[in-house]
Design a protein around this motif. Structure first.
Motif, mmCIF file in Angstrom:
data_model
loop_
_atom_site.group_PDB
_atom_site.id
_atom_site.type_symbol
_atom_site.label_atom_id
_atom_site.label_comp_id
_atom_site.label_asym_id
_atom_site.label_seq_id
_atom_site.Cartn_x
_atom_site.Cartn_y
_atom_site.Cartn_z
ATOM 1 N N GLY A 1 -75.132 1.162 -25.587
ATOM 2 C CA GLY A 1 -75.962 1.906 -24.642
ATOM 3 C C GLY A 1 -75.382 3.261 -24.296
ATOM 4 O O GLY A 1 -76.091 4.276 -24.309
ATOM 5 N N LEU A 2 -74.100 3.304 -24.000
ATOM 6 C CA LEU A 2 -73.474 4.576 -23.643
ATOM 7 C C LEU A 2 -73.391 5.528 -24.836
ATOM 8 O O LEU A 2 -73.587 6.735 -24.690
ATOM 9 C CB LEU A 2 -72.081 4.330 -23.059
ATOM 10 N N SER B 1 -75.478 5.578 -27.370
ATOM 11 C CA SER B 1 -76.843 6.056 -27.595
ATOM 12 C C SER B 1 -77.205 7.155 -26.608
ATOM 13 O O SER B 1 -77.875 8.135 -26.965
ATOM 14 C CB SER B 1 -77.842 4.909 -27.464
ATOM 15 N N TYR B 2 -76.763 7.009 -25.373
ATOM 16 C CA TYR B 2 -77.007 8.042 -24.375
ATOM 17 C C TYR B 2 -76.296 9.348 -24.735
ATOM 18 O O TYR B 2 -76.858 10.433 -24.600
ATOM 19 C CB TYR B 2 -76.577 7.544 -22.999
ATOM 20 N N LEU B 3 -75.064 9.251 -25.240
ATOM 21 C CA LEU B 3 -74.355 10.456 -25.668
ATOM 22 C C LEU B 3 -75.047 11.133 -26.850
ATOM 23 O O LEU B 3 -75.122 12.357 -26.912
ATOM 24 C CB LEU B 3 -72.917 10.123 -26.034
ATOM 25 N N TYR C 1 -70.389 8.101 -33.224
ATOM 26 C CA TYR C 1 -70.543 7.812 -31.799
ATOM 27 C C TYR C 1 -70.853 6.333 -31.584
ATOM 28 O O TYR C 1 -70.253 5.681 -30.724
ATOM 29 C CB TYR C 1 -71.667 8.643 -31.190
ATOM 30 N N TYR D 1 -78.239 10.964 -27.465
ATOM 31 C CA TYR D 1 -79.435 11.593 -26.908
ATOM 32 C C TYR D 1 -79.101 12.922 -26.232
ATOM 33 O O TYR D 1 -79.808 13.905 -26.400
ATOM 34 C CB TYR D 1 -80.099 10.645 -25.914
ATOM 35 N N LEU D 2 -78.008 12.938 -25.478
ATOM 36 C CA LEU D 2 -77.632 14.178 -24.805
ATOM 37 C C LEU D 2 -77.286 15.287 -25.797
ATOM 38 O O LEU D 2 -77.616 16.456 -25.580
ATOM 39 C CB LEU D 2 -76.437 13.946 -23.875
ATOM 40 N N LYS D 3 -76.621 14.928 -26.879
ATOM 41 C CA LYS D 3 -76.177 15.951 -27.822
ATOM 42 C C LYS D 3 -77.277 16.399 -28.774
ATOM 43 O O LYS D 3 -77.400 17.577 -29.075
ATOM 44 C CB LYS D 3 -74.991 15.430 -28.620
ATOM 45 N N ARG E 1 -82.225 16.458 -27.058
ATOM 46 C CA ARG E 1 -82.891 17.386 -26.147
ATOM 47 C C ARG E 1 -83.586 18.494 -26.871
ATOM 48 O O ARG E 1 -83.269 19.109 -27.738
ATOM 49 C CB ARG E 1 -81.887 17.977 -25.164
#
Length: 74
Positions: free
Chosen positions: A62-63, A65-67, A28, A69-71, A74
């Motif tokens: 950044g994007l 890392s956000y993906l 990613y 985090y989402l996958k 949580r």
């Protein structure tokens, strides 16, 4: 007797979740850097403004890392 989960029924998948995550996270991040950095490079090539390359790379990190985090976060 409690019902077995789907994961417990399939012993061949034992340990694969960690291996999948270990390969997915760097994938990613690398793809985000390459994709958005490449778009920044194209934009800077068309406009002549070289500030778009680092902006694209930072946006890609950044994007991605956000993906991640989402996958997995949580």
């Amino acid at each position: 007797m409690p019902a077995m989960s789907e994961q417990e029924r399939r012993p061949e998948t034992d340990g694969r979740d960690f291996a999948d995550a270990a390969w997915s996270v760097p994938s990613y991040l690398l793809s985000g850097i390459l994709l958005w950095g490449g778009l920044g490079w194209l934009l800077s090539w068309w406009t002549g403004v070289h500030a778009f390359i680092p902006i694209g790379v930072i946006l890609g990190v950044g994007l991605a890392s956000y993906l991640v985090y989402l996958k997995y976060g949580r």
